[in-house]
Design an enzyme around this catalytic site. Sequence first.
Site, PDB file in Angstrom:
ATOM      1  N   GLY A 131       1.098  -1.155   0.167  1.00 28.53           N
ATOM      2  CA  GLY A 131      -0.069  -0.175  -0.013  1.00 28.53           C
ATOM      3  C   GLY A 131       0.704   1.294  -0.134  1.00 28.53           C
ATOM      4  N   ASP A 184     -13.167  -1.430   6.262  1.00 25.65           N
ATOM      5  CA  ASP A 184     -12.372  -1.595   4.800  1.00 25.65           C
ATOM      6  C   ASP A 184     -12.515  -3.231   4.481  1.00 25.65           C
ATOM      7  OD1 ASP A 184      -9.040  -1.049   3.169  1.00 25.65           O
ATOM      8  OD2 ASP A 184     -11.153  -0.861   2.514  1.00 25.65           O
TER       9      ASP A 184
END
Length: 320
Positions: free
Chosen positions: A33, A149
């Site tokens: 990420g 998420d």
Amino acid sequence: MSRQGMAAHTQTRIRTDRFADSYALLGRELGRGKFAVVKKCLEKATGREFAAKFLRKRRKGEDCRLDIINEIAVLELAARSPHVVDLHEVYETPAEIVLVLECAAGGEIFQQCVAEQDEAFTEQDVIRLVRQILRGVAFLHQNNVVHLDLKPQNILLTSSSPLGDIRIVDFGLSRRVDAVREVREILGTPEYVAPEVLSYEPISTATDMWSVGVLTYVMLTGESPFLGDTKQETFLNISQVNVQFPPDVFQGISDQAIDFIRSLLVKNPRKRAKAEQCLQHPWLAPGLAPAVELVAPVRAEPEQAPASEGSSGPEEDEEL
Ligand SMILES: Cc1cnc(Nc2ccc(CC#N)cc2)nc1Nc1cc(C2CC2)[nH]n1
């Protein structure tokens, strides 16, 4: 939702000796990420494989150490759920914190959601996996934590063939629900985010349940119900709850599965099914006739007896 609501301290000892003295990186990058990278590693003393998540403490010029401590605190709290990835050890250097996590060798369920028909999940597979996801989510919600998420990239498998069990990962966006404050920034991944997040209204455990509805739709069909050509179009589809169940896409999938998804893709968070209620839905409740004629060879192993609870057992892909 305040992260400050989470413990600003953790029980886990944060080691400052060198990670490399105890672990060998196996080179294979498992995920990446903006502020984190996950690599497979080997614990030298035992030969056991783990997943090391390297998290940068400084992000956009800000010290984000507390956010990482929050993620650790949630992982510690969730250690009693067999459906949440286990935290093994934590290391800290001047620039990073390293979470040494259970390695789920089967990878992301996302890969099987988008696989060709013969590799894709059968409805019976999805029933078994969604039950486990709901048990994990119910545990978090009972402990006043929301994930925020939930998506196929954050649900891993202990094994892909034979199909194993799920592990919920990535608590980088998680929050305590008892410190309710409007969300100021849009969290999560566009396709899976609930309408109340887009309209900056308070988020709650119901926000995760919306994502479970989207997740179930994707696991059954390989298609993302609200995905538009642009992020704006996706957001409009979500705020209008513009979801269809085309007969060709849902061919061979039971009406009960569609009813289950409809109970979650509800605009009003108060009217959305809760995790515990979902587990009682006819589509998932054990002992009922199989939701569909068993036309597809059932690959799923018999339901794994859930380990006792006592045992540990925003921008696309940016939240690692
Ligand atoms: C085989 C494998 C393949 N792909 C991923 N992807 C992935 C998805 C989400 C995140 C985001 C997070 N966190 C990190 C990697 N993780 C794997 N095993 C893991 C990964 C882990 C722990 C969670 C890192 N244990 N076993």
